[in-house]
Enzyme design. Structure first.
Site, PDB file in Angstrom:
ATOM      1  N   GLY A  90      84.380  61.674 122.882  1.00 27.76           N
ATOM      2  CA  GLY A  90      83.797  61.110 124.108  1.00 27.76           C
ATOM      3  C   GLY A  90      82.272  61.112 124.063  1.00 27.76           C
ATOM      4  O   GLY A  90      81.610  60.168 124.482  1.00 27.76           O
ATOM      5  N   GLU A  94      87.425  60.548 130.107  1.00 31.62           N
ATOM      6  CA  GLU A  94      88.349  61.622 130.526  1.00 31.62           C
ATOM      7  C   GLU A  94      88.623  62.438 129.281  1.00 31.62           C
ATOM      8  O   GLU A  94      89.274  61.956 128.352  1.00 31.62           O
ATOM      9  CB  GLU A  94      89.650  61.023 131.075  1.00 31.62           C
ATOM     10  N   CYS A 118      96.129  67.504 128.668  1.00 32.17           N
ATOM     11  CA  CYS A 118      94.738  67.864 128.982  1.00 32.17           C
ATOM     12  C   CYS A 118      94.676  68.874 130.112  1.00 32.17           C
ATOM     13  O   CYS A 118      93.837  69.746 130.128  1.00 32.17           O
ATOM     14  CB  CYS A 118      93.954  66.612 129.349  1.00 32.17           C
TER      15      CYS A 118
END
Ligand code: NAD
Length: 472
Positions: free
Chosen positions: A210, A227, A261
């Site tokens: 990310g 995310e 997650c």
């Protein structure tokens, strides 16, 4: 690319990787169909997405079968399929309300001006998704983006790509959708190309990736909704229903073999009830078994990604070296080539251990005790992540007060990981777990729209030269 089968460790599938030229062609196709898709009635986009749900329903068996091979788990693949259908139907149902255009209004700051508002969808949304819930986490961003009027270029994980052929054929069954929803296949290089060609990125995956995507998106000056990883904490207060806490913690921490997650990865329990909580957890764990033979049954699937198994192992080794005690599980077992791990309770842990700082992404449950609520909150917040968390107490007011002090975006009270089933509560992922708008609730749709204002002057335009300068 040769792809590993998580149940037997065999590299039994070949993924043909899209070339840069193919990716560019797909982007050109999407751009050419964007104007008519974006300007179509919402009703017609909803109909197209509903036809897509029907196509998926027709291919249910084969889709679930491919997902099961990708992830090594059959029951969860069925649930995942249902979740994906639920996203499409739920978003289609709520889109008219969530995308309602605002009426014209008079400006508060300049009452002679009427404000009209228009929303313009981004042309091409690049969706990049991970391997732990391959279908669901692709749909979670793609569906609202399509309903908002964007076209979508999806790059799903190369670790679990078998379901993509089925998905692609379902898309092709709906010609209007095939013009605005394209898949590209491959690994990091294909992901990078998506970031290079899209107008906005929706990324779900690790914080390390990310961060790279955020840098490239910043260079291109495009938004990137990220995310990412988590290290979710649960706080179990003295007043908790411990049986309930044990059930919630175990489901969250070890369900899907901890490969979610929002899995709980750190448990802070009041010292007076710690032994009872551990007993309740161990009792529940005694009922858990490997599902290494579908015919025999069993409750836990394999670790999907070999690289992750290595990380789990080294975190546990580091913890034990620094004084931790493993009360259950702890071993990663190779059974017929697949990698399997039972729920692993670890005590005597501290924040100097990797296990309490880095994302584990496996069924490991480290437990620490606290004396005061303030101490519990400080421990829970001592993390670079801020995805979600849990508080357990029979006193819901106190639990909510504790939850309000936790630095994370979605806190379940008297349960865990509710963020993976409640899709209509807006939430952000805090700290290094995420960036920008909520993917849940109304903002999950409206974040794909740019806002344009029409400012209509109802009186004569003012001339600066009619006023005396010294009067200004
Ligand atoms: P990953 O970061 O390794 O890969 C995710 C995706 O990014 C894959 O499709 C990959 O091919 C692609 N990619 C890799 N390098 C890239 C690059 N430089 N540019 C563009 N794309 C690139 O993540 P993973 O191992 O597939 O997934 C596990 C991670 O995902 C965990 O950290 C987990 O917490 C996170 N996750 C987060 C959420 C959430 O909602 N916050 C949900 C599920 C998983």
């Amino acid at each position: 690319m040769k792809i590993r089968n998580p149940r037997n460790g065999q590299y039994d599938y070949i993924l043909s990787v899209d070339s840069q030229e193919t990716i560019q062609q797909k982007v050109r196709l999407l751009r050419s169909h964007y104007p008519s898709w974006a300007s179509a009635h919402l009703e017609s986009r909803i109909n197209t997405l509903q036809d897509f749900a029907t196509a998926l329903e027709k291919s249910k068996e084969v889709l679930i079968e491919q997902l099961s091979i990708d992830t090594g788990r059959r029951k969860i693949s069925q649930i995942e399929y249902q979740g994906a259908i639920g996203i499409i139907k739920g978003r289609c149902y709520s889109a008219p309300l969530m995308l309602k255009q605002q009426d014209q209004r008079t400006s508060v700051t300049s009452p002679t001006v009427t404000i009209g508002q228009q929303t313009i969808p981004y042309p091409v949304v690049g969706v990049i998704s991970p391997w732990n819930f391959p279908l669901l986490l692709a749909m979670i961003d793609a569906v609202p983006a399509l309903l908002a009027g964007c076209t979508v270029l999806l790059k799903a994980s190369e670790v679990t790509p078998r379901f993509l052929d089925v998905l692609e054929s379902c898309i092709e069954e709906v010609p209007a959708l095939a013009q605005v929803f394209q898949l590209v296949k491959g690994g990091a290089e294909v992901g990078k190309a998506v970031v290079d060609h899209a107008d906005v990125i929706c990324f779900t995956g690790s914080t390390a990736t990310g961060r790279k995507i955020a840098v490239r998106a910043a260079e291109r000056l495009i938004p990137a909704f990220l995310e990412m990883g988590g290290k979710d904490a649960a706080i179990v207060l003295e007043s908790a229903d411990l049986d309930n806490a044990a059930i919630g913690i175990l489901r969250s921490a070890a369900g899907a073999t901890g490969q979610a997650c929002q899995s709980l990865e750190r448990i802070y329990v009041h010292q007076s009830v710690a032994d009872d909580l551990i007993d309740a957890l161990l009792q529940n764990i005694s009922k858990v078994s490997f599902n290494d033979d579908y015919d025999k049954g069993g409750t836990m699937g394999p670790l999907i990604f070999e690289g992750q198994a290595q990380k789990i192992k080294s975190q546990l080794e580091d913890a034990v070296e620094k004084g931790a005690t493993i009360l259950s599980g702890g071993e990663i077992q190779n059974i017929n080539g697949g990698l399997w791990m039972l729920p692993t309770i670890v005590t005597q842990v501290n924040h100097g251990m990797q296990l309490m700082q880095e994302e584990t992404f496996g069924p490991v449950i480290p437990i620490m005790t606290f004396e005061t609520i303030q101490q519990a909150i400080e421990l829970a917040n001592d993390s670079s992540f801020g995805l979600s968390g849990s508080v357990f107490s029979r006193d819901k007011v106190l639990a909510t007060e504790v939850a309000s002090q936790m630095e994370a975006g979605g806190i379940s009270i008297n349960d865990a990981s509710l963020t993976n089933q409640v899709f209509d509560a807006e939430k952000n992922s805090f700290k290094e777990s995420g960036m920008y708008g909520s993917r849940m609730g109304a903002e999950g749709l409206t974040r794909f729209l740019r806002k344009k204002a029409f400012l209509i002057q109802n009186e004569k335009a003012a001339s600066i030269f009619t006023q005396e300068e010294n009067a200004m």
